[in-house]
Design a protein around this motif. Structure first.
Motif, PDB file in Angstrom:
ATOM      1  N   ASP A 236       0.813  -1.219   0.000  1.00 41.84           N
ATOM      2  CA  ASP A 236       0.000   0.000   0.000  1.00 41.84           C
ATOM      3  C   ASP A 236       0.849   1.274   0.000  1.00 41.84           C
ATOM      4  OD1 ASP A 236      -2.382  -1.435   0.049  1.00 41.84           O
ATOM      5  OD2 ASP A 236      -2.359  -1.594   2.240  1.00 41.84           O
ATOM      6  N   ALA A 237       2.147   1.143   0.260  1.00 39.76           N
ATOM      7  CA  ALA A 237       3.022   2.318   0.300  1.00 39.76           C
ATOM      8  C   ALA A 237       3.288   2.824  -1.118  1.00 39.76           C
ATOM      9  CB  ALA A 237       4.336   1.972   0.983  1.00 39.76           C
ATOM     10  N   PRO A 238       3.244   4.126  -1.340  1.00 33.82           N
ATOM     11  CA  PRO A 238       3.502   4.666  -2.676  1.00 33.82           C
ATOM     12  C   PRO A 238       4.981   4.587  -3.037  1.00 33.82           C
ATOM     13  CG  PRO A 238       3.269   6.449  -1.109  1.00 33.82           C
ATOM     14  CD  PRO A 238       2.953   5.191  -0.357  1.00 33.82           C
ATOM     15  N   THR A 239       5.270   4.525  -4.329  1.00 35.71           N
ATOM     16  CA  THR A 239       6.660   4.580  -4.780  1.00 35.71           C
ATOM     17  C   THR A 239       7.049   6.039  -5.019  1.00 35.71           C
ATOM     18  OG1 THR A 239       6.002   4.309  -7.088  1.00 35.71           O
ATOM     19  CG2 THR A 239       6.579   2.314  -5.870  1.00 35.71           C
ATOM     20  N   VAL A 240       8.283   6.355  -4.615  1.00 39.96           N
ATOM     21  CA  VAL A 240       8.791   7.724  -4.764  1.00 39.96           C
ATOM     22  C   VAL A 240      10.158   7.682  -5.426  1.00 39.96           C
ATOM     23  CG1 VAL A 240       9.540   9.811  -3.573  1.00 39.96           C
ATOM     24  CG2 VAL A 240       7.539   8.556  -2.734  1.00 39.96           C
ATOM     25  N   ALA A 241      10.329   8.499  -6.449  1.00 41.55           N
ATOM     26  CA  ALA A 241      11.643   8.747  -7.035  1.00 41.55           C
ATOM     27  C   ALA A 241      12.108  10.102  -6.525  1.00 41.55           C
ATOM     28  CB  ALA A 241      11.568   8.746  -8.562  1.00 41.55           C
ATOM     29  N   ALA A 242      13.122  10.092  -5.669  1.00 44.30           N
ATOM     30  CA  ALA A 242      13.593  11.333  -5.048  1.00 44.30           C
ATOM     31  C   ALA A 242      14.851  11.832  -5.747  1.00 44.30           C
ATOM     32  CB  ALA A 242      13.870  11.100  -3.566  1.00 44.30           C
ATOM     33  N   PHE A 243      14.994  13.162  -5.769  1.00 44.37           N
ATOM     34  CA  PHE A 243      16.104  13.762  -6.510  1.00 44.37           C
ATOM     35  C   PHE A 243      16.805  14.839  -5.690  1.00 44.37           C
ATOM     36  CE2 PHE A 243      13.244  12.020  -9.637  1.00 44.37           C
ATOM     37  CZ  PHE A 243      14.116  11.384 -10.504  1.00 44.37           C
ATOM     38  N   ASN A 244      18.137  14.879  -5.836  1.00 47.34           N
ATOM     39  CA  ASN A 244      18.942  15.977  -5.313  1.00 47.34           C
ATOM     40  C   ASN A 244      18.970  17.111  -6.334  1.00 47.34           C
ATOM     41  OD1 ASN A 244      20.102  14.464  -3.011  1.00 47.34           O
ATOM     42  ND2 ASN A 244      21.111  13.276  -4.620  1.00 47.34           N
ATOM     43  N   PHE A 245      19.258  18.311  -5.834  1.00 46.06           N
ATOM     44  CA  PHE A 245      19.570  19.452  -6.695  1.00 46.06           C
ATOM     45  C   PHE A 245      18.443  19.808  -7.664  1.00 46.06           C
ATOM     46  CE2 PHE A 245      23.481  16.685  -6.391  1.00 46.06           C
ATOM     47  CZ  PHE A 245      23.934  17.252  -5.211  1.00 46.06           C
ATOM     48  N   GLY A 246      17.209  19.632  -7.207  1.00 45.78           N
ATOM     49  CA  GLY A 246      16.079  20.064  -8.007  1.00 45.78           C
ATOM     50  C   GLY A 246      15.601  19.031  -9.014  1.00 45.78           C
ATOM     51  N   PHE A 247      14.600  19.444  -9.787  1.00 52.36           N
ATOM     52  CA  PHE A 247      14.007  18.589 -10.817  1.00 52.36           C
ATOM     53  C   PHE A 247      13.870  19.456 -12.058  1.00 52.36           C
ATOM     54  CE2 PHE A 247      10.294  16.368 -12.777  1.00 52.36           C
ATOM     55  CZ  PHE A 247      10.871  15.110 -12.882  1.00 52.36           C
ATOM     56  N   ASP A 248      14.997  19.607 -12.745  1.00 52.36           N
ATOM     57  CA  ASP A 248      15.105  20.587 -13.826  1.00 52.36           C
ATOM     58  C   ASP A 248      14.686  19.960 -15.156  1.00 52.36           C
ATOM     59  OD1 ASP A 248      15.717  22.570 -15.600  1.00 52.36           O
ATOM     60  OD2 ASP A 248      17.773  22.861 -14.917  1.00 52.36           O
ATOM     61  N   SER A 249      13.492  20.279 -15.582  1.00 49.71           N
ATOM     62  CA  SER A 249      12.992  19.716 -16.839  1.00 49.71           C
ATOM     63  C   SER A 249      13.632  20.367 -18.060  1.00 49.71           C
ATOM     64  CB  SER A 249      11.468  19.881 -16.920  1.00 49.71           C
ATOM     65  OG  SER A 249      11.094  21.236 -16.801  1.00 49.71           O
ATOM     66  N   GLU A 250      14.321  21.492 -17.876  1.00 49.10           N
ATOM     67  CA  GLU A 250      14.914  22.195 -19.011  1.00 49.10           C
ATOM     68  C   GLU A 250      16.107  21.443 -19.593  1.00 49.10           C
ATOM     69  OE1 GLU A 250      13.737  24.915 -20.533  1.00 49.10           O
ATOM     70  OE2 GLU A 250      12.015  24.770 -19.183  1.00 49.10           O
ATOM     71  N   ASN A 251      17.019  20.964 -18.719  1.00 47.42           N
ATOM     72  CA  ASN A 251      18.213  20.308 -19.255  1.00 47.42           C
ATOM     73  C   ASN A 251      18.119  18.788 -19.241  1.00 47.42           C
ATOM     74  OD1 ASN A 251      18.756  19.466 -16.608  1.00 47.42           O
ATOM     75  ND2 ASN A 251      20.187  21.149 -16.222  1.00 47.42           N
ATOM     76  N   GLY A 252      17.071  18.239 -18.649  1.00 47.01           N
ATOM     77  CA  GLY A 252      16.865  16.800 -18.692  1.00 47.01           C
ATOM     78  C   GLY A 252      17.851  15.989 -17.890  1.00 47.01           C
ATOM     79  N   THR A 253      18.571  16.648 -16.959  1.00 48.35           N
ATOM     80  CA  THR A 253      19.528  15.952 -16.095  1.00 48.35           C
ATOM     81  C   THR A 253      18.940  15.835 -14.702  1.00 48.35           C
ATOM     82  OG1 THR A 253      21.393  16.809 -17.362  1.00 48.35           O
ATOM     83  CG2 THR A 253      21.861  15.976 -15.155  1.00 48.35           C
ATOM     84  N   PHE A 254      18.904  14.617 -14.182  1.00 44.44           N
ATOM     85  CA  PHE A 254      18.277  14.377 -12.892  1.00 44.44           C
ATOM     86  C   PHE A 254      19.219  13.546 -12.019  1.00 44.44           C
ATOM     87  CE2 PHE A 254      15.124  14.432 -16.301  1.00 44.44           C
ATOM     88  CZ  PHE A 254      14.398  15.563 -15.942  1.00 44.44           C
ATOM     89  N   TYR A 255      19.361  13.980 -10.766  1.00 46.26           N
ATOM     90  CA  TYR A 255      20.279  13.314  -9.843  1.00 46.26           C
ATOM     91  C   TYR A 255      19.454  12.524  -8.834  1.00 46.26           C
ATOM     92  CZ  TYR A 255      23.788  16.308 -11.942  1.00 46.26           C
ATOM     93  OH  TYR A 255      24.615  16.942 -12.850  1.00 46.26           O
ATOM     94  N   ALA A 256      19.308  11.236  -9.092  1.00 45.14           N
ATOM     95  CA  ALA A 256      18.472  10.387  -8.253  1.00 45.14           C
ATOM     96  C   ALA A 256      19.124  10.165  -6.894  1.00 45.14           C
ATOM     97  CB  ALA A 256      18.226   9.046  -8.937  1.00 45.14           C
ATOM     98  N   ALA A 257      18.313  10.132  -5.859  1.00 48.25           N
ATOM     99  CA  ALA A 257      18.790   9.907  -4.499  1.00 48.25           C
ATOM    100  C   ALA A 257      18.322   8.544  -4.002  1.00 48.25           C
ATOM    101  CB  ALA A 257      18.259  11.003  -3.571  1.00 48.25           C
ATOM    102  N   ASN A 258      19.248   7.778  -3.461  1.00 51.89           N
ATOM    103  CA  ASN A 258      18.879   6.509  -2.843  1.00 51.89           C
ATOM    104  C   ASN A 258      18.336   6.799  -1.450  1.00 51.89           C
ATOM    105  OD1 ASN A 258      18.611   3.964  -1.792  1.00 51.89           O
ATOM    106  ND2 ASN A 258      20.754   3.372  -2.046  1.00 51.89           N
ATOM    107  N   ILE A 259      17.026   6.859  -1.323  1.00 51.31           N
ATOM    108  CA  ILE A 259      16.428   7.267  -0.055  1.00 51.31           C
ATOM    109  C   ILE A 259      16.522   6.192   1.010  1.00 51.31           C
ATOM    110  CG2 ILE A 259      14.902   8.935  -1.145  1.00 51.31           C
ATOM    111  CD1 ILE A 259      12.649   6.966  -1.013  1.00 51.31           C
ATOM    112  N   ASP A 260      16.923   4.979   0.638  1.00 56.51           N
ATOM    113  CA  ASP A 260      17.112   3.923   1.630  1.00 56.51           C
ATOM    114  C   ASP A 260      18.486   3.987   2.286  1.00 56.51           C
ATOM    115  OD1 ASP A 260      14.591   2.847   1.116  1.00 56.51           O
ATOM    116  OD2 ASP A 260      15.355   1.611  -0.528  1.00 56.51           O
ATOM    117  N   ALA A 261      19.391   4.772   1.724  1.00 59.91           N
ATOM    118  CA  ALA A 261      20.748   4.870   2.257  1.00 59.91           C
ATOM    119  C   ALA A 261      20.737   5.659   3.568  1.00 59.91           C
ATOM    120  CB  ALA A 261      21.654   5.548   1.229  1.00 59.91           C
ATOM    121  N   PRO A 262      21.760   5.475   4.406  1.00 64.32           N
ATOM    122  CA  PRO A 262      21.817   6.173   5.699  1.00 64.32           C
ATOM    123  C   PRO A 262      22.238   7.630   5.553  1.00 64.32           C
ATOM    124  CG  PRO A 262      23.774   4.848   5.418  1.00 64.32           C
ATOM    125  CD  PRO A 262      22.895   4.550   4.228  1.00 64.32           C
TER     126      PRO A 262
END
Length: 399
Positions: A236-262
């Motif tokens: 029942d828990a939702p899936t989340v894709a988390a990102f560092n340094f914003g979510f910039d749709s202009e340049n198409g570069t996304f920095y994914a964050a491993n939210i399970d990491a310490p």
């Protein structure tokens, strides 16, 4: 007490200490001595020589060890500090002590303190160390500020300033110790040495505020227990894709964050029990992913780490509109439905942690926790997940 490979003695500074800084909760003037930076030292965490809870004489010299900085002996309790703003400033603020100096005011999220009754941040009384948080700092500014302790990771100061180890030793010898540790995310490939509350306990040791720290522990444990008892788990828990340094749709570069990491900056997602959309992938800071990988994950929510702290509400709404209008990103379920959420991120000490968790709970589960109004100050009093006055009482020492 020595610590580390590169060992030297730092003599006691100043016969007198110049006044300065604003202390919300009070404090004593300080002198300090230390033995050796541990920037190249053993990476084993070492507890304080004498647990703060057992000390009865605050003037008795006491040791505090913070990796990777090392061990320092305080001859008396420090009153003032300088910091590169982040979690460590928020930890000190949680004990009622505002900084004497910060790296810069850019993106500094003072709104969290403004939201607590009776808690103030006097910006006019705070000096700056540079023009931005990542400035090439001038050592003379550190001499001018003359703080009693520097709450900053020496590795981070070295990276931003361009100094070498000799420069760091000079500041420790002639001004004050450098005591801090990067907990935001892995630094140089190494996971943080401390969790938030492990680091917070170190700050309580430095300023001898054990009673306030224990009040914070009780407060957050009660808050966490309530929130976690009300969130969905498993499938029942939702899936989340988390990102560092914003979510910039202009340049198409996304920095994914491993939210399970310490890592500290993703703690709100872990608290709320979400399903990591990138589970099993070793995404780390500064490693971008492409749009195709994001489309493959197609999460229930997009999480933007830090945007609750330093992006205002109108800017965040514009970010969502831009993503929805984007030819490719507009195909994501989360973007189509407006399921883009934000958290406190890099500034997350004990105070920001509470606001971040409350905001995320409302963004993810409005039926359970109430609608998210878009701003921490607009949450109706009867829909708040923690008592602002109680938090303010702990901050100001009314515990």
């Amino acid at each position: 007490m020595a610590s580390g490979i590169d060992t030297y003695h730092v003599p006691t500074r100043r016969e007198t200490i110049k006044g300065g800084g604003v202390v919300i909760g009070g404090g004593l003037l300080a002198g300090c001595s230390g033995d050796g930076p541990a920037w190249n030292a053993s990476e084993t965490d070492t507890a304080s020589a004498t647990p703060p809870a057992t000390r009865t004489d605050a003037e008795t010299p006491y040791d505090v060890t913070i990796n990777p900085a090392g061990t320092h002996t305080f001859e008396s309790v420090p009153e003032t500090y300088a910091t590169i703003p982040g979690a460590w400033m928020d930890m000190a603020m949680a004990l009622g002590i505002q900084p004497k100096a910060v790296a810069a005011f850019d993106r500094l999220p003072l709104k969290y303190y403004d939201a607590l009754p009776g808690v103030e941040f006097d910006a006019d009384a705070v000096q700056t160390l540079g023009e931005s948080a990542e400035s090439q700092y001038d050592k003379e500014v550190f001499y001018e500020v003359d703080a009693d302790v520097h709450l900053m990771d020496p590795r981070l100061l070295k990276k931003y300033s361009g100094w070498d180890d000799a420069d760091l030793r000079e500041i420790e010898s002639n001004v004050a110790p450098l005591l801090g540790s990067m907990i935001r995310f892995p630094f140089g490939g190494r996971d943080p040495y401390y969790t938030l509350y492990e680091a917070f306990e170190k700050v309580a040791e430095i300023f001898q505020r054990r009673e306030q720290y224990e009040a914070w522990v009780a407060l957050k444990e009660s808050f966490y227990a309530d929130v976690q008892s009300r969130v969905p788990t498993g499938d029942d828990a939702p899936t989340v894709a988390a990102f560092n340094f914003g979510f910039d749709s202009e340049n198409g570069t996304f920095y994914a964050a491993n939210i399970d990491a310490p890592r500290n900056d993703a703690r709100s997602f872990r608290l709320l029990g979400v399903d990591n959309a990138f589970e099993g992938d070793s995404y780390v800071p500064f490693r971008p992913i492409g749009v195709e990988a994001l489309l493959d994950a197609d999460p229930d929510y997009i999480g933007v780490i830090g945007h609750l702290s330093y992006v205002d509400d109108d800017e965040f709404r514009e970010l969502l509109r831009t993503a929805q209008d984007h030819e490719t990103l507009g195909e994501l379920r989360a973007v189509r439905k407006g399921n883009v959420v934000r958290t406190g991120g890099q500034y997350m000490g004990p105070i920001v942690d509470l606001f971040s968790a409350e905001a995320l709970a409302k963004q993810l589960y409005p039926d359970e926790f109430g609608e998210w109004p878009g701003s921490i100050v607009d949450v109706p009093e009867d829909e708040r997940l923690f008592d602002r006055q109680r938090v303010a009482d702990v901050v100001t020492g009314t515990v």
